[in-house]
Scaffold this motif. Structure first.
Motif, PDB file in Angstrom:
ATOM      1  N   ILE A  52       0.835  -1.205   0.000  1.00  0.00           N
ATOM      2  CA  ILE A  52       0.000   0.000   0.000  1.00  0.00           C
ATOM      3  C   ILE A  52       0.867   1.251   0.000  1.00  0.00           C
ATOM      4  O   ILE A  52       0.562   2.235  -0.681  1.00  0.00           O
ATOM      5  CB  ILE A  52      -0.957  -0.013   1.212  1.00  0.00           C
ATOM      6  N   LYS A  53       1.965   1.210   0.748  1.00  0.00           N
ATOM      7  CA  LYS A  53       2.897   2.336   0.726  1.00  0.00           C
ATOM      8  C   LYS A  53       3.439   2.581  -0.674  1.00  0.00           C
ATOM      9  O   LYS A  53       3.616   3.734  -1.098  1.00  0.00           O
ATOM     10  CB  LYS A  53       4.066   2.076   1.689  1.00  0.00           C
ATOM     11  N   SER A  54       3.722   1.484  -1.386  1.00  0.00           N
ATOM     12  CA  SER A  54       4.269   1.631  -2.740  1.00  0.00           C
ATOM     13  C   SER A  54       3.253   2.278  -3.679  1.00  0.00           C
ATOM     14  O   SER A  54       3.619   3.048  -4.578  1.00  0.00           O
ATOM     15  CB  SER A  54       4.690   0.266  -3.289  1.00  0.00           C
ATOM     16  N   PHE A  55       1.954   1.992  -3.487  1.00  0.00           N
ATOM     17  CA  PHE A  55       0.917   2.623  -4.309  1.00  0.00           C
ATOM     18  C   PHE A  55       0.920   4.135  -4.079  1.00  0.00           C
ATOM     19  O   PHE A  55       0.749   4.923  -5.017  1.00  0.00           O
ATOM     20  CB  PHE A  55      -0.464   2.049  -3.975  1.00  0.00           C
ATOM     21  N   ILE A  56       1.114   4.520  -2.819  1.00  0.00           N
ATOM     22  CA  ILE A  56       1.147   5.953  -2.495  1.00  0.00           C
ATOM     23  C   ILE A  56       2.401   6.596  -3.086  1.00  0.00           C
ATOM     24  O   ILE A  56       2.326   7.654  -3.722  1.00  0.00           O
ATOM     25  CB  ILE A  56       1.103   6.162  -0.969  1.00  0.00           C
ATOM     26  N   ALA A  57       3.562   5.930  -2.866  1.00  0.00           N
ATOM     27  CA  ALA A  57       4.829   6.499  -3.336  1.00  0.00           C
ATOM     28  C   ALA A  57       4.868   6.623  -4.853  1.00  0.00           C
ATOM     29  O   ALA A  57       5.424   7.582  -5.402  1.00  0.00           O
ATOM     30  CB  ALA A  57       5.994   5.636  -2.845  1.00  0.00           C
ATOM     31  N   ASN A  97       2.234   6.942  -6.757  1.00  0.00           N
ATOM     32  CA  ASN A  97       1.020   7.629  -7.202  1.00  0.00           C
ATOM     33  C   ASN A  97       0.100   6.703  -7.995  1.00  0.00           C
ATOM     34  O   ASN A  97      -0.517   7.080  -8.988  1.00  0.00           O
ATOM     35  CB  ASN A  97       1.385   8.863  -8.044  1.00  0.00           C
ATOM     36  N   GLU A  98       0.007   5.456  -7.542  1.00  0.00           N
ATOM     37  CA  GLU A  98      -0.863   4.466  -8.192  1.00  0.00           C
ATOM     38  C   GLU A  98      -2.170   4.347  -7.421  1.00  0.00           C
ATOM     39  O   GLU A  98      -2.632   3.251  -7.097  1.00  0.00           O
ATOM     40  CB  GLU A  98      -0.141   3.121  -8.244  1.00  0.00           C
ATOM     41  N   LEU A  99      -2.765   5.439  -7.151  1.00  0.00           N
ATOM     42  CA  LEU A  99      -3.900   5.471  -6.233  1.00  0.00           C
ATOM     43  C   LEU A  99      -5.192   4.983  -6.864  1.00  0.00           C
ATOM     44  O   LEU A  99      -6.053   4.436  -6.167  1.00  0.00           O
ATOM     45  CB  LEU A  99      -4.082   6.886  -5.689  1.00  0.00           C
ATOM     46  N   GLN A 100      -5.367   5.186  -8.163  1.00  0.00           N
ATOM     47  CA  GLN A 100      -6.603   4.764  -8.803  1.00  0.00           C
ATOM     48  C   GLN A 100      -6.507   3.316  -9.291  1.00  0.00           C
ATOM     49  O   GLN A 100      -7.403   2.505  -9.061  1.00  0.00           O
ATOM     50  CB  GLN A 100      -6.936   5.701  -9.975  1.00  0.00           C
ATOM     51  N   SER A 101      -5.424   2.994  -9.948  1.00  0.00           N
ATOM     52  CA  SER A 101      -5.295   1.648 -10.520  1.00  0.00           C
ATOM     53  C   SER A 101      -5.140   0.579  -9.450  1.00  0.00           C
ATOM     54  O   SER A 101      -5.342  -0.609  -9.724  1.00  0.00           O
ATOM     55  CB  SER A 101      -4.073   1.600 -11.450  1.00  0.00           C
ATOM     56  N   SER A 102      -4.800   0.970  -8.240  1.00  0.00           N
ATOM     57  CA  SER A 102      -4.564  -0.012  -7.179  1.00  0.00           C
ATOM     58  C   SER A 102      -5.771  -0.239  -6.288  1.00  0.00           C
ATOM     59  O   SER A 102      -5.682  -0.992  -5.315  1.00  0.00           O
ATOM     60  CB  SER A 102      -3.378   0.431  -6.320  1.00  0.00           C
ATOM     61  N   SER A 103      -6.892   0.377  -6.586  1.00  0.00           N
ATOM     62  CA  SER A 103      -8.060   0.290  -5.689  1.00  0.00           C
ATOM     63  C   SER A 103      -8.484  -1.143  -5.432  1.00  0.00           C
ATOM     64  O   SER A 103      -8.702  -1.558  -4.280  1.00  0.00           O
ATOM     65  CB  SER A 103      -9.236   1.083  -6.266  1.00  0.00           C
ATOM     66  N   ASP A 104      -8.624  -1.909  -6.518  1.00  0.00           N
ATOM     67  CA  ASP A 104      -9.058  -3.303  -6.348  1.00  0.00           C
ATOM     68  C   ASP A 104      -8.034  -4.097  -5.551  1.00  0.00           C
ATOM     69  O   ASP A 104      -8.387  -4.932  -4.713  1.00  0.00           O
ATOM     70  CB  ASP A 104      -9.281  -3.950  -7.710  1.00  0.00           C
ATOM     71  N   ARG A 105      -6.787  -3.846  -5.848  1.00  0.00           N
ATOM     72  CA  ARG A 105      -5.735  -4.565  -5.133  1.00  0.00           C
ATOM     73  C   ARG A 105      -5.757  -4.227  -3.645  1.00  0.00           C
ATOM     74  O   ARG A 105      -5.585  -5.109  -2.792  1.00  0.00           O
ATOM     75  CB  ARG A 105      -4.368  -4.213  -5.733  1.00  0.00           C
ATOM     76  N   VAL A 106      -5.985  -2.959  -3.323  1.00  0.00           N
ATOM     77  CA  VAL A 106      -6.021  -2.566  -1.909  1.00  0.00           C
ATOM     78  C   VAL A 106      -7.204  -3.226  -1.206  1.00  0.00           C
ATOM     79  O   VAL A 106      -7.093  -3.667  -0.057  1.00  0.00           O
ATOM     80  CB  VAL A 106      -6.080  -1.030  -1.766  1.00  0.00           C
ATOM     81  N   LYS A 107      -8.342  -3.308  -1.913  1.00  0.00           N
ATOM     82  CA  LYS A 107      -9.493  -3.996  -1.317  1.00  0.00           C
ATOM     83  C   LYS A 107      -9.159  -5.463  -1.057  1.00  0.00           C
ATOM     84  O   LYS A 107      -9.544  -6.025  -0.022  1.00  0.00           O
ATOM     85  CB  LYS A 107     -10.698  -3.885  -2.249  1.00  0.00           C
ATOM     86  N   THR A 129      -3.427   2.969   5.378  1.00  0.00           N
ATOM     87  CA  THR A 129      -4.650   2.870   4.574  1.00  0.00           C
ATOM     88  C   THR A 129      -5.426   4.187   4.587  1.00  0.00           C
ATOM     89  O   THR A 129      -5.992   4.594   3.563  1.00  0.00           O
ATOM     90  CB  THR A 129      -5.550   1.722   5.080  1.00  0.00           C
ATOM     91  N   GLN A 130      -5.446   4.856   5.737  1.00  0.00           N
ATOM     92  CA  GLN A 130      -6.120   6.151   5.800  1.00  0.00           C
ATOM     93  C   GLN A 130      -5.420   7.164   4.887  1.00  0.00           C
ATOM     94  O   GLN A 130      -6.069   7.930   4.163  1.00  0.00           O
ATOM     95  CB  GLN A 130      -6.138   6.655   7.246  1.00  0.00           C
ATOM     96  N   ASP A 131      -4.111   7.136   4.907  1.00  0.00           N
ATOM     97  CA  ASP A 131      -3.334   8.013   4.035  1.00  0.00           C
ATOM     98  C   ASP A 131      -3.618   7.695   2.563  1.00  0.00           C
ATOM     99  O   ASP A 131      -3.798   8.599   1.732  1.00  0.00           O
ATOM    100  CB  ASP A 131      -1.841   7.838   4.342  1.00  0.00           C
ATOM    101  N   TYR A 132      -3.692   6.411   2.270  1.00  0.00           N
ATOM    102  CA  TYR A 132      -3.951   5.968   0.893  1.00  0.00           C
ATOM    103  C   TYR A 132      -5.306   6.476   0.393  1.00  0.00           C
ATOM    104  O   TYR A 132      -5.415   7.067  -0.684  1.00  0.00           O
ATOM    105  CB  TYR A 132      -3.903   4.437   0.827  1.00  0.00           C
TER     106      TYR A 132
END
Length: 422
Positions: A201-206, A208-218, A246-249
């Motif tokens: 999840i940190k890597s998604f933030i770093a 900037n993969e915030l939209q494409s990673s939504s399903d993966r984060v779920k 996760t809140q940051d994400y």
């Protein structure tokens, strides 16, 4: 002057002979000091007699009678050379009587101790058959205390009883140590799963993969709940980190989503084509996931993110394929990482030996997942709920667990085939 139990000869005071003991020279004395010297040595005898009286009283009043046997022996051994005046024969007769009493007591007590320790060995056998390690550990501690409190058994069986008890107890602690090592390894593996989710999840933030990673984060959120229990202190610490990241994400994702609505990416047809091509690349990458590094996967994720938007409603299979393949990749990487940790020098081994190590890890994880799946199904069968979101949630959890089992079965077959080919 008549001296009880003594006499003066040539100005020398003697303790008179008695029993098998010859007369004992006490002191050279003058006529005028006889009375004082006799009184001195009489008091020394009285002191010894009082000591014997004290021991006899303890023998008659205290439970641990056998412990006074050595004290009697010390007095008996001291009498032949004891400088005093008195009836030493009476003391010896009393000591003999008391020693006989104590020897009989010790003999009976040791017979009783033999029975007790034999019964404790039967208790030990029952404890060793208990599969609950923590409960058995408490029982062993209590049993050891009772064993130590029980006195010596009969000499003929003492060594045998002690050897059986030591063998049983030592065997238990060896088994418990092995159990704790396995438990520690399981906790470490689960901690690693928790950390890998946070790092992903940190890597998604770093990145900037915030939209494409939504399903993966779920999916990661579901995995978080399904990893399994670890010690409470460890879980609290890592859970705090999880909620923070996760809140940051989600906060950053919300801001980015609002901005992305103003500027959509390229057309859906081109995006679909691009994502389909990426899926093919991802399939090939995942198929050799044990031999590829994470850099290639991260590059594909970046390409996926930059390939534009494709409606999930119109093309759910595209997104499902990507998530499924991504999960499989992550699972492979986790297994590979775990194998590295469990097998020293793994990176330097021949490929065939590496796949043998991987096979063992996959088999252990499959056993765990199948056990959890079985428990989950049994719990669902006990529920009498026919509809509603709760049932849907349970079905999703069941499906996720089934997928984990299926994936590991496939990986098990893959490792077996690789071993045969190498």
């Amino acid at each position: 002057m008549k001296i009880p139990y003594g006499h003066v000869e040539n100005n020398v005071l003697f303790r008179s002979a008695f029993g098998q003991e010859e007369a004992l020279k006490l002191k050279e004395i003058a006529e005028e000091e006889i009375a004082d010297v006799v009184s001195f040595f009489t008091k020394k005898f009285d002191k010894l007699r009082l000591k014997l009286d004290e021991i006899e009283n303890k023998i008659n009043t205290e439970n641990n009678k056998g412990s006074f046997l050595s004290s009697l022996e010390n007095i008996r051994d001291a009498i032949p050379t004891h400088a005093g005046l008195g009836d030493y024969q009476i003391l010896l007769d009393r000591i003999k009587s008391l020693e006989s009493l104590l020897n009989d007591y010790v003999q009976k007590n040791r017979a009783k101790n033999t029975e007790i320790k034999s019964a404790l060995l039967l208790e030990l056998d029952a404890i060793l058959a208990n599969n609950d390690q923590e409960e058995a550990f408490e029982q062993i501690k209590d049993l050891k205390l009772r064993w130590l409190k029980t006195g010596s058994p009969e000499q003929a069986v003492r060594a045998e009883l002690e050897a059986k008890f030591k063998t049983g107890v030592d065997g238990f602690f060896e088994k418990r140590n092995a159990f704790n090592e396995d438990k520690k390894m399981l906790v470490n593996a689960r901690l690693e799963e928790y950390r890998s989710i946070i790092e992903e999840i940190k890597s998604f933030i770093a990145n900037n993969e915030l939209q494409s990673s939504s399903d993966r984060v779920k999916e990661l959120q579901k995995q978080w709940k399904e990893i399994g229990r670890i010690p409470e202190d460890d879980f609290k610490s890592i859970n705090d980190k999880y909620w923070k990241v996760t809140q940051d994400y989600f906060n950053k994702q919300k801001k980015q989503r609002n901005a992305d609505r103003k500027n959509k990416a390229i057309g859906a047809k081109e995006n679909l084509k691009a994502k389909s091509e990426i899926l093919e690349e991802l399939k090939n990458l995942v198929a050799n996931g044990f031999e590829n590094d994470s850099k290639a996967f991260e590059e594909l994720k970046t390409k996926w993110k930059n390939s534009g938007h494709v409606s999930k409603k119109s093309h759910p299979e595209v997104h499902e394929s990507f998530m499924r393949l991504s999960r499989e990749w992550q699972e492979r990487q986790f297994i590979l990482s775990l194998t590295h940790k469990k097998n020293k020098g793994f990176a330097k081994k021949q490929k065939k030996d590496q796949f043998k190590d991987l096979l063992r890890v996959v088999r252990d994880l499959l056993h765990r997942d199948e056990s959890e799946l079985k428990s989950f199904r049994e719990n669902m069968d006990k529920m009498h709920i026919n509809k509603g979101s709760f049932v849907d949630m349970l079905e999703e959890k069941l499906s996720a667990q089934q997928e984990k089992v299926t994936l590991k079965k496939n990986l098990l077959k893959e490792c077996q085939e690789k071993i045969k080919q190498l």
